[in-house]
Design a protein around this motif. Structure first.
Motif, PDB file in Angstrom:
ATOM      1  N   THR A 105       0.818  -1.209   0.000  1.00 30.34           N
ATOM      2  CA  THR A 105       0.000   0.000   0.000  1.00 30.34           C
ATOM      3  C   THR A 105       0.854   1.261   0.000  1.00 30.34           C
ATOM      4  N   ASN A 106       2.098   1.160   0.465  1.00 31.63           N
ATOM      5  CA  ASN A 106       3.011   2.303   0.424  1.00 31.63           C
ATOM      6  C   ASN A 106       3.814   2.357  -0.868  1.00 31.63           C
ATOM      7  N   GLY A 107       3.665   1.367  -1.739  1.00 30.12           N
ATOM      8  CA  GLY A 107       4.392   1.337  -2.999  1.00 30.12           C
ATOM      9  C   GLY A 107       5.847   0.917  -2.858  1.00 30.12           C
ATOM     10  N   LEU A 108       6.182   0.185  -1.810  1.00 28.81           N
ATOM     11  CA  LEU A 108       7.562  -0.220  -1.584  1.00 28.81           C
ATOM     12  C   LEU A 108       7.952  -1.468  -2.367  1.00 28.81           C
ATOM     13  N   LEU A 109       6.996  -2.360  -2.627  1.00 28.47           N
ATOM     14  CA  LEU A 109       7.279  -3.614  -3.317  1.00 28.47           C
ATOM     15  C   LEU A 109       6.084  -3.962  -4.193  1.00 28.47           C
ATOM     16  N   ALA A 110       6.354  -4.407  -5.408  1.00 31.98           N
ATOM     17  CA  ALA A 110       5.286  -4.801  -6.325  1.00 31.98           C
ATOM     18  C   ALA A 110       5.767  -5.982  -7.152  1.00 31.98           C
ATOM     19  N   THR A 111       4.816  -6.717  -7.726  1.00 30.37           N
ATOM     20  CA  THR A 111       5.151  -7.869  -8.557  1.00 30.37           C
ATOM     21  C   THR A 111       4.866  -7.549 -10.016  1.00 30.37           C
ATOM     22  N   GLY A 112       5.171  -8.506 -10.876  1.00 25.83           N
ATOM     23  CA  GLY A 112       4.891  -8.349 -12.290  1.00 25.83           C
ATOM     24  C   GLY A 112       3.428  -8.611 -12.587  1.00 25.83           C
ATOM     25  N   ASP A 113       3.025  -8.316 -13.803  1.00 25.06           N
ATOM     26  CA  ASP A 113       1.629  -8.467 -14.197  1.00 25.06           C
ATOM     27  C   ASP A 113       1.331  -9.886 -14.643  1.00 25.06           C
ATOM     28  N   THR A 114       0.157 -10.357 -14.281  1.00 22.49           N
ATOM     29  CA  THR A 114      -0.305 -11.683 -14.675  1.00 22.49           C
ATOM     30  C   THR A 114      -1.829 -11.668 -14.753  1.00 22.49           C
ATOM     31  N   PRO A 115      -2.428 -12.482 -15.612  1.00 26.40           N
ATOM     32  CA  PRO A 115      -3.887 -12.495 -15.692  1.00 26.40           C
ATOM     33  C   PRO A 115      -4.569 -13.348 -14.623  1.00 26.40           C
ATOM     34  N   TYR A 116      -3.805 -14.085 -13.822  1.00 28.44           N
ATOM     35  CA  TYR A 116      -4.396 -14.995 -12.845  1.00 28.44           C
ATOM     36  C   TYR A 116      -4.028 -14.582 -11.425  1.00 28.44           C
ATOM     37  N   PRO A 117      -4.995 -14.553 -10.500  1.00 31.16           N
ATOM     38  CA  PRO A 117      -4.690 -14.134  -9.129  1.00 31.16           C
ATOM     39  C   PRO A 117      -3.790 -15.103  -8.373  1.00 31.16           C
ATOM     40  N   SER A 118      -3.874 -16.390  -8.660  1.00 30.60           N
ATOM     41  CA  SER A 118      -3.014 -17.343  -7.959  1.00 30.60           C
ATOM     42  C   SER A 118      -1.550 -17.151  -8.350  1.00 30.60           C
ATOM     43  N   GLU A 119      -1.297 -16.848  -9.620  1.00 32.49           N
ATOM     44  CA  GLU A 119       0.075 -16.574 -10.047  1.00 32.49           C
ATOM     45  C   GLU A 119       0.590 -15.281  -9.448  1.00 32.49           C
ATOM     46  N   ALA A 120      -0.305 -14.305  -9.279  1.00 30.84           N
ATOM     47  CA  ALA A 120       0.105 -13.037  -8.663  1.00 30.84           C
ATOM     48  C   ALA A 120       0.533 -13.259  -7.219  1.00 30.84           C
ATOM     49  N   LEU A 121      -0.195 -14.116  -6.509  1.00 33.44           N
ATOM     50  CA  LEU A 121       0.183 -14.418  -5.127  1.00 33.44           C
ATOM     51  C   LEU A 121       1.511 -15.163  -5.074  1.00 33.44           C
ATOM     52  N   ASP A 122       1.713 -16.110  -5.994  1.00 36.28           N
ATOM     53  CA  ASP A 122       2.984 -16.827  -6.039  1.00 36.28           C
ATOM     54  C   ASP A 122       4.142 -15.872  -6.307  1.00 36.28           C
ATOM     55  N   MET A 123       3.928 -14.924  -7.202  1.00 34.04           N
ATOM     56  CA  MET A 123       4.973 -13.953  -7.502  1.00 34.04           C
ATOM     57  C   MET A 123       5.257 -13.056  -6.298  1.00 34.04           C
ATOM     58  N   TRP A 124       4.205 -12.704  -5.545  1.00 36.07           N
ATOM     59  CA  TRP A 124       4.402 -11.893  -4.337  1.00 36.07           C
ATOM     60  C   TRP A 124       5.237 -12.661  -3.314  1.00 36.07           C
ATOM     61  N   LEU A 125       4.913 -13.950  -3.118  1.00 35.99           N
ATOM     62  CA  LEU A 125       5.659 -14.760  -2.156  1.00 35.99           C
ATOM     63  C   LEU A 125       7.129 -14.897  -2.566  1.00 35.99           C
ATOM     64  N   LEU A 126       7.382 -15.036  -3.856  1.00 35.57           N
ATOM     65  CA  LEU A 126       8.764 -15.119  -4.313  1.00 35.57           C
ATOM     66  C   LEU A 126       9.501 -13.800  -4.100  1.00 35.57           C
ATOM     67  N   ALA A 127       8.828 -12.685  -4.359  1.00 34.57           N
ATOM     68  CA  ALA A 127       9.459 -11.372  -4.181  1.00 34.57           C
ATOM     69  C   ALA A 127       9.805 -11.131  -2.711  1.00 34.57           C
ATOM     70  N   VAL A 128       8.887 -11.459  -1.823  1.00 33.14           N
ATOM     71  CA  VAL A 128       9.150 -11.287  -0.389  1.00 33.14           C
ATOM     72  C   VAL A 128      10.233 -12.256   0.058  1.00 33.14           C
ATOM     73  N   GLY A 129      10.220 -13.464  -0.485  1.00 35.11           N
ATOM     74  CA  GLY A 129      11.250 -14.442  -0.145  1.00 35.11           C
ATOM     75  C   GLY A 129      12.632 -13.987  -0.559  1.00 35.11           C
ATOM     76  N   LYS A 130      12.740 -13.307  -1.691  1.00 32.66           N
ATOM     77  CA  LYS A 130      14.038 -12.794  -2.135  1.00 32.66           C
ATOM     78  C   LYS A 130      14.517 -11.669  -1.227  1.00 32.66           C
ATOM     79  N   VAL A 131      13.581 -10.882  -0.723  1.00 33.33           N
ATOM     80  CA  VAL A 131      13.969  -9.796   0.177  1.00 33.33           C
ATOM     81  C   VAL A 131      14.402 -10.349   1.525  1.00 33.33           C
ATOM     82  N   LEU A 132      13.644 -11.283   2.073  1.00 39.75           N
ATOM     83  CA  LEU A 132      13.947 -11.812   3.399  1.00 39.75           C
ATOM     84  C   LEU A 132      15.141 -12.767   3.396  1.00 39.75           C
ATOM     85  N   LYS A 133      15.297 -13.534   2.314  1.00 39.90           N
ATOM     86  CA  LYS A 133      16.386 -14.506   2.153  1.00 39.90           C
ATOM     87  C   LYS A 133      16.430 -15.542   3.268  1.00 39.90           C
TER      88      LYS A 133
END
Length: 88
Positions: free
Chosen positions: A41-69
């Motif tokens: 909501t603050n615009g700090l992290l975003a994922t790529g575009d996809t037409p499916y909500p389940s893929e969007a969630l998977d991409m979010w989890l991967l992005a957060v996983g890369k940040v947290l390591k």
């Protein structure tokens, strides 16, 4: 009810500010379809575009996983799952 302990799920929230992500939907410029992505909501992290909500969630989890390591297991799981989906 069964004395289960509910842990806070850390990898769903934004690693920078701790807020829950929102899913943003908008029409695609190149195609006539709706695309979506998760973003903080603050615009700090975003994922790529996809037409499916389940893929969007998977991409979010991967992005957060890369940040947290710290969740290499989760990242490996989704990487394997994406390879399987790409092979179809």
């Amino acid at each position: 009810m069964f004395n289960r302990k509910h842990r806070k799920v850390r990898y769903v929230k934004c690693p920078y500010c701790g807020r829950n992500p929102v899913i943003v939907e908008y029409p695609s410029v190149k195609r006539n379809r709706i695309v979506m992505h998760y973003e903080c909501t603050n615009g700090l992290l975003a994922t790529g575009d996809t037409p499916y909500p389940s893929e969007a969630l998977d991409m979010w989890l991967l992005a957060v996983g890369k940040v947290l390591k710290v969740d290499d297991v989760i990242c490996d799981y989704f990487a394997k799952q994406q390879k399987k989906e790409a092979g179809r």
